[in-house]
Design a protein around this motif. Structure first.
Motif, PDB file in Angstrom:
ATOM      1  N   GLU A   1       0.849  -1.098  -0.028  1.00 19.48           N
ATOM      2  CA  GLU A   1       0.142   0.175   0.008  1.00 19.48           C
ATOM      3  C   GLU A   1       0.974   1.299  -0.100  1.00 19.48           C
ATOM      4  O   GLU A   1       0.683   2.114   0.969  1.00 19.48           O
ATOM      5  CB  GLU A   1      -0.758   0.091   1.258  1.00 19.48           C
ATOM      6  CG  GLU A   1      -1.698  -1.157   1.431  1.00 19.48           C
ATOM      7  CD  GLU A   1      -2.825  -1.238   2.750  1.00 19.48           C
ATOM      8  OE1 GLU A   1      -2.566  -0.266   3.427  1.00 19.48           O
ATOM      9  OE2 GLU A   1      -3.675  -1.874   2.481  1.00 19.48           O
ATOM     10  N   PRO A   2       1.652   1.543  -1.039  1.00 18.62           N
ATOM     11  CA  PRO A   2       2.329   2.625  -1.196  1.00 18.62           C
ATOM     12  C   PRO A   2       1.538   4.040  -1.364  1.00 18.62           C
ATOM     13  O   PRO A   2       0.419   3.715  -2.032  1.00 18.62           O
ATOM     14  CB  PRO A   2       3.312   2.369  -2.360  1.00 18.62           C
ATOM     15  CG  PRO A   2       2.688   1.592  -3.192  1.00 18.62           C
ATOM     16  CD  PRO A   2       1.667   0.800  -2.258  1.00 18.62           C
ATOM     17  N   TRP A   3       1.778   5.037  -0.930  1.00 20.19           N
ATOM     18  CA  TRP A   3       1.226   6.234  -1.181  1.00 20.19           C
ATOM     19  C   TRP A   3       1.581   6.787  -2.662  1.00 20.19           C
ATOM     20  O   TRP A   3       0.532   7.350  -3.235  1.00 20.19           O
ATOM     21  CB  TRP A   3       1.653   7.293  -0.240  1.00 20.19           C
ATOM     22  CG  TRP A   3       1.031   8.704  -0.632  1.00 20.19           C
ATOM     23  CD1 TRP A   3      -0.480   8.965  -0.477  1.00 20.19           C
ATOM     24  CD2 TRP A   3       1.641   9.610  -1.306  1.00 20.19           C
ATOM     25  NE1 TRP A   3      -0.431  10.532  -0.916  1.00 20.19           N
ATOM     26  CE2 TRP A   3       0.763  10.898  -1.500  1.00 20.19           C
ATOM     27  CE3 TRP A   3       3.013  10.114  -1.477  1.00 20.19           C
ATOM     28  CZ2 TRP A   3       1.131  12.135  -2.017  1.00 20.19           C
ATOM     29  CZ3 TRP A   3       3.450  11.420  -2.205  1.00 20.19           C
ATOM     30  CH2 TRP A   3       2.316  12.239  -2.292  1.00 20.19           C
ATOM     31  N   ALA A   4       2.791   6.435  -3.214  1.00 22.71           N
ATOM     32  CA  ALA A   4       3.105   6.763  -4.391  1.00 22.71           C
ATOM     33  C   ALA A   4       4.049   5.951  -5.035  1.00 22.71           C
ATOM     34  O   ALA A   4       4.858   5.397  -3.930  1.00 22.71           O
ATOM     35  CB  ALA A   4       3.459   8.269  -4.657  1.00 22.71           C
ATOM     36  N   ALA A   5       4.083   5.417  -6.082  1.00 21.77           N
ATOM     37  CA  ALA A   5       4.883   4.461  -6.697  1.00 21.77           C
ATOM     38  C   ALA A   5       5.071   4.371  -8.219  1.00 21.77           C
ATOM     39  O   ALA A   5       4.182   4.946  -8.836  1.00 21.77           O
ATOM     40  CB  ALA A   5       4.459   2.934  -6.142  1.00 21.77           C
ATOM     41  N   MET A   6       6.032   4.023  -8.777  1.00 22.59           N
ATOM     42  CA  MET A   6       6.497   3.713 -10.051  1.00 22.59           C
ATOM     43  C   MET A   6       6.722   2.362 -10.432  1.00 22.59           C
ATOM     44  O   MET A   6       7.799   1.905  -9.682  1.00 22.59           O
ATOM     45  CB  MET A   6       7.576   4.724 -10.555  1.00 22.59           C
ATOM     46  CG  MET A   6       7.340   6.180 -10.459  1.00 22.59           C
ATOM     47  SD  MET A   6       8.851   7.209 -10.966  1.00 22.59           S
ATOM     48  CE  MET A   6       8.374   8.792 -10.494  1.00 22.59           C
ATOM     49  N   THR A   7       5.999   1.721 -11.203  1.00 18.90           N
ATOM     50  CA  THR A   7       5.947   0.429 -11.222  1.00 18.90           C
ATOM     51  C   THR A   7       5.990  -0.176 -12.916  1.00 18.90           C
ATOM     52  O   THR A   7       5.549   0.571 -13.582  1.00 18.90           O
ATOM     53  CB  THR A   7       4.768  -0.360 -10.700  1.00 18.90           C
ATOM     54  OG1 THR A   7       3.619  -0.027 -10.980  1.00 18.90           O
ATOM     55  CG2 THR A   7       4.872  -0.122  -9.113  1.00 18.90           C
ATOM     56  N   ALA A   8       6.353  -1.439 -12.966  1.00 12.99           N
ATOM     57  CA  ALA A   8       6.052  -1.990 -14.324  1.00 12.99           C
ATOM     58  C   ALA A   8       5.395  -3.118 -14.180  1.00 12.99           C
ATOM     59  O   ALA A   8       5.330  -4.135 -13.529  1.00 12.99           O
ATOM     60  CB  ALA A   8       7.410  -2.234 -14.929  1.00 12.99           C
ATOM     61  N   GLU A   9       4.118  -3.067 -14.831  1.00 12.48           N
ATOM     62  CA  GLU A   9       2.879  -4.367 -14.743  1.00 12.48           C
ATOM     63  C   GLU A   9       2.494  -4.776 -16.096  1.00 12.48           C
ATOM     64  O   GLU A   9       2.805  -3.904 -17.097  1.00 12.48           O
ATOM     65  CB  GLU A   9       2.008  -3.740 -13.893  1.00 12.48           C
ATOM     66  CG  GLU A   9       2.455  -2.988 -12.473  1.00 12.48           C
ATOM     67  CD  GLU A   9       0.878  -2.500 -11.740  1.00 12.48           C
ATOM     68  OE1 GLU A   9      -0.177  -2.645 -12.538  1.00 12.48           O
ATOM     69  OE2 GLU A   9       1.234  -1.933 -10.878  1.00 12.48           O
ATOM     70  N   PRO A  10       1.997  -6.016 -16.359  1.00 14.71           N
ATOM     71  CA  PRO A  10       1.717  -6.499 -17.604  1.00 14.71           C
ATOM     72  C   PRO A  10       0.456  -5.674 -18.030  1.00 14.71           C
ATOM     73  O   PRO A  10      -0.275  -5.518 -17.252  1.00 14.71           O
ATOM     74  CB  PRO A  10       1.293  -7.923 -17.097  1.00 14.71           C
ATOM     75  CG  PRO A  10       2.140  -8.207 -15.909  1.00 14.71           C
ATOM     76  CD  PRO A  10       2.160  -7.246 -15.093  1.00 14.71           C
TER      77      PRO A  10
END
Length: 284
Positions: A61-70
């Motif tokens: 449960e991050p408040w903000a995040a940069m991720t890579a998802e399918p």
């Protein structure tokens, strides 16, 4: 009838500085320090591109995040801030085919190295802090803050502020002697950066240091935890970047050659009054 001497009647053509030497020196040191701090800070952020509030990192449960998802049959980059989530492939989350928060061109060094990023960041953080202390001491001792940056009561009236906003939106800038001083918007912006954003960024940075925390636990407790200090550090840095972008845009719109030359040489120009007072430039 009183007699007026030619010297008294003639306009004073003495030249005055737009930017004093201490302002110019601290300004350019800040330019270098902030540039390296931003790039190395993004390198450090990329080691864990997510922000939290409180004492611990709740990974789910991050408040903000940069991720890579399918996304369908491909991998896509996403940026999440609070309840908002946007695809940002190529910029945030996924760039050059790699999972990373910020792209390589935005980090220092450009290759992945948390150790090098930390070394650069910590060194230039102390450069920025020392430079800031020198500027504050000089500004208080010389009266720069009181004389040049403290807005008058009329400058803070809603009508006056709105009029200046309209003039800036229309890219109408003062010329001649009027350009040697600050308008209300500049004063408020510079005071916010000098006395709020920069000190908060430095203090929240100290709040993330285990060594500093061991000596002075209040450095992270005042933010509500080490993760909150990290989030506030990121937010204040982002606001400073926004200030720099607007600052550069105004420099370009108002005449970049003259503005940059003045911040290098002092920008001497004819003083209209009998006793011109040197005006100091901005600390950004």
């Amino acid at each position: 009838m009183d007699e007026t001497t030619p010297d008294a009647a003639a306009p004073d053509r003495r030249r005055r500085r737009r930017h004093s030497l201490p302002v110019r020196l601290t300004h350019w040191i800040n330019v270098v320090a902030l540039f390296v701090l931003l790039g190395s800070g993004l390198q450090i952020f990329n080691a864990h591109p997510a922000l939290y509030w409180g004492h611990t990192s709740t990974f789910a449960e991050p408040w903000a995040a940069m991720t890579a998802e399918p996304l369908g049959d491909r991998l896509a980059g996403f940026t999440k801030v609070g309840p908002i989530k946007l695809e940002t492939t190529g910029l945030f989350g996924l760039s050059d085919g790699q999972r990373r928060g910020f792209p390589a061109w935005a980090t220092l060094p450009s290759y992945r190295s948390l150790a090098d990023g930390r070394r650069w960041h910590f060194f230039f953080a102390w450069v920025l802090a020392a430079n800031g202390v020198i500027y504050l001491a000089w500004g208080l001792a010389s009266g720069h803050f009181r004389r040049d940056l403290a807005p008058g009561r009329t400058e803070l009236s809603p009508r006056h502020l709105w009029a200046e906003i309209v003039e800036h939106a229309r890219l109408r800038f003062p010329k001649g002697a009027a350009a040697h001083g600050y308008n209300s918007l500049q004063k408020l912006a510079y005071l916010a950066v000098i006395f709020v954003l920069l000190p908060l960024m430095v203090l929240s940075g100290l709040g993330m240091s285990p060594g500093v925390n061991a000596a002075w636990p209040w450095t992270f407790e005042i933010f509500g935890g080490r993760q909150s200090a990290r989030t506030i550090h990121f937010i204040t840095a982002t606001l400073i970047v926004a200030f720099v972008i607007v600052h550069l845009a105004m420099v370009l719109a108002s005449g970049p050659i003259g503005q940059i030359r003045a911040m290098i040489t002092g920008g001497a120009g004819p003083g209209p009054g009998p006793a011109p007072t040197p005006q100091d430039g901005d600390p950004s």
